[in-house]
Enzyme design. Structure first.
Site, PDB file in Angstrom:
ATOM      1  N   HIS A 129     -11.417  21.873 -14.572  1.00  8.25           N
ATOM      2  CA  HIS A 129     -12.316  21.088 -13.731  1.00  8.25           C
ATOM      3  C   HIS A 129     -11.592  19.979 -12.963  1.00  8.25           C
ATOM      4  O   HIS A 129     -12.136  19.447 -11.999  1.00  8.25           O
ATOM      5  CB  HIS A 129     -13.468  20.506 -14.566  1.00  8.25           C
ATOM      6  N   ASP A 159     -11.645  25.930 -19.803  1.00  7.33           N
ATOM      7  CA  ASP A 159     -11.449  24.708 -19.023  1.00  7.33           C
ATOM      8  C   ASP A 159      -9.977  24.290 -19.008  1.00  7.33           C
ATOM      9  O   ASP A 159      -9.656  23.115 -19.109  1.00  7.33           O
ATOM     10  CB  ASP A 159     -12.316  23.558 -19.545  1.00  7.33           C
ATOM     11  N   SER A 258      -9.335  13.230 -18.394  1.00  2.08           N
ATOM     12  CA  SER A 258      -9.388  14.690 -18.445  1.00  2.08           C
ATOM     13  C   SER A 258      -8.035  15.300 -18.116  1.00  2.08           C
ATOM     14  O   SER A 258      -7.422  14.964 -17.100  1.00  2.08           O
ATOM     15  CB  SER A 258     -10.422  15.214 -17.449  1.00  2.08           C
TER      16      SER A 258
END
Length: 517
Positions: A129, A159, A258
């Protein structure tokens, strides 16, 4: 004396030739190693002196070793005209700080995240992402050096993404073993949260094998939209293939973290930070990281095959608990109840049936679906797993040979521009590449080549019908043998055009020219 001098000279020349030959052989062997094998060689030559120091809670050594190899990833997205209002997009923006479809500004939107260097020649692991749909990706190191990055592979199911920069002798984070992580163990989260520079936070491992539903929910939403567009029955959507088996930690993780590193007190990578559980979108107690043992497999697949090679048991199941067991009329309250067996799948071939209850995988007790999914996700088609299951109250064991799934998740690469870096142009192709081996080169009498291992929807290769399996020998007249050659050759295009030369699978020579716009 002359004889002694001649002997010494001969020995010196022989030694130089031997060392030179060894170095050439070593370089060739390294290119064929997995990332873990490369790191083992690296640390054999450069021993790590970091020792766990949780006794006095001193993380200075681990932080100093890891921080230089955790990078700041910055992405840009062109105005797409897509409208907002999707609660799943809102959720991803809150959790991850990256746009998932909504653009509010006329100028290019920007986002940022983190990444972890795992190979000193520029391979970086991050979250899918973080880079999904990006028109431009740049990577900044702690020493302020900035590089354009290209996407090697993306996997929405886990992911995870692997990107690469053209650089050498970069610092790396040592790969650990997430199976050895213990609840209560001290860990560090390293990344670039909230627009800040490199930041280190500490906490403990709160849980393992945690599924929070975020990947599965997003995937179901995308499948629902696809089925609506195709006019299919929205009540008959395929099951999600997302894999969630997070390491849960209370180390502070925020937007921008992230793709960053979760490391143990020895400075070893045990996970890639991926999500937080929060109503506000900011840290509220718990963060979640993808286990490094899964990361290793996905990253190696991207380099070796150009896409993820995933094996499947070939069954659908549901987790058992007291309530579910009562509804199904079974005595077991732990394990996975098989709802159906896929025809011609690995489970069917091994004799599994509807109503069987899977209790162990390779001797490890299964308490929830992540216990099975994450271990299977580390394997490839053709690999074998030993499953323990119960049927009619009797415990049995069976070895299942995993089978593959030919369906490939599509990419959603964005629109091209005329003055882009070669890394941007590479990403725009919407394809994966692996080097053509010696056998292929001999078969087609070619001296160079990369095989198109993946063609993603909405990329240029899909638009101009460049097929999977096509062997590209040259781009813009420049021979190509690996992904770096592909990127470099794009710089030689003229008038926003790209020329491909190569060989089809049936041996036909083929040349195609098409615009990059």
């Amino acid at each position: 004396m002359k004889k002694i001098g001649l002997t010494l000279l001969t020995a010196l020349i022989g030694g130089a030739v031997a060392v030179g030959g060894y170095k050439l052989l070593e370089k060739k062997q390294i290119s064929q190693m997995s990332f873990e094998e490369r790191q083992q060689l690296h640390y054999a030559n450069n021993p790590s002196n970091i020792a766990a120091s949780t006794g006095n809670l001193d993380f200075t050594q681990a932080a100093a070793a890891v921080t230089p190899a955790v990078v700041h990833i910055k992405t840009e997205y062109e105005q797409s005209g897509r409208s907002g209002g999707d609660p799943f997009q809102d959720m991803f923006e809150e959790f991850f700080g990256a746009p998932r479809g909504r653009q509010r500004q006329a100028q290019p939107a920007r986002a940022s995240g983190s990444g972890v260097i795992i190979s000193n020649d520029g391979y970086i692991v991050t979250n899918n992402h973080v880079v999904e749909g990006a028109d431009k990706i740049t990577v900044e190191l702690t020493n302020k050096k900035v590089y354009d990055a290209k996407i090697i592979g993306r996997d929405p199911n886990t992911d995870l993404a692997l990107i690469k920069v053209n650089a050498t002798n970069l610092p790396i984070v040592k790969l650990g073993n997430s199976d050895n992580v213990n609840i209560g163990e001290w860990v560090l989260a390293v990344g670039y949260p909230l627009g800040l520079q490199s930041t280190v936070t500490a906490g403990i491992v709160s849980a393992k094998g945690r599924a929070i539903g975020i990947l599965a929910d997003q995937q179901r939403q995308e499948l629902y939209q696809q089925w609506q567009q195709n006019g299919a029955d929205p009540n008959n959507i395929p099951a999600s293939s997302a894999v969630e088996s997070f390491i849960q930690t209370d180390a502070v993780i925020n937007k921008g973290n992230s793709g960053g590193a979760l490391v143990n007190a020895n400075g070893e990578l045990i996970g890639i930070n991926a999500a937080i559980m929060s109503q506000s979108g900011y840290y509220a107690g718990y963060g979640f990281a993808i286990p490094v043992n899964l990361v290793k497999k996905i990253a190696d697949d991207f380099v070796k095959y150009g896409s993820v090679k995933r094996g499947y048991v070939g069954v659908t199941f549901q987790e058992l608990n007291t309530e579910v067991a009562k509804e199904l009329g079974v005595a077991e309250i732990n394990g996975l109840y098989i709802n159906s067996v896929v025809p011609n799948g690995g489970g069917a071939a091994a004799g599994l049936k509807k109503g069987d209850i899977i209790t162990k995988i390779d001797g490890n007790v299964i308490y929830s679906s992540p216990d099975l999914q994450e271990r299977v996700a580390r394997l490839r088609p053709g690999d074998k797993v030993k499953l323990t299951y119960k049927r009619d109250g009797k415990e049995k064991e069976v070895v299942v040979t995993l089978k593959g799934d030919d369906s490939i998740k599509s990419d959603k690469e964005s629109k091209s521009g005329s003055n882009r870096s070669t890394a941007e142009l590479y990403n725009k192709l919407g394809a994966g590449f692996i080097p053509a081996n010696a056998q292929l080169k001999k078969k087609f009498n070619i001296s160079s080549g990369v095989v198109v291992s993946e063609v993603r929807r909405d990329g240029l290769f899909a638009e101009y019908n460049v097929p999977k399996g096509f062997i590209i020998t040259a781009i813009n007249g420049k021979p190509v043998n690996n992904v770096d050659d592909v990127e470099s050759a794009l710089a030689y295009g003229k008038n926003d055009m790209i020329q491909l030369s190569g060989v089809t699978q049936d041996g036909a020579r083929y040349t195609s020219t098409f615009p990059l716009k």
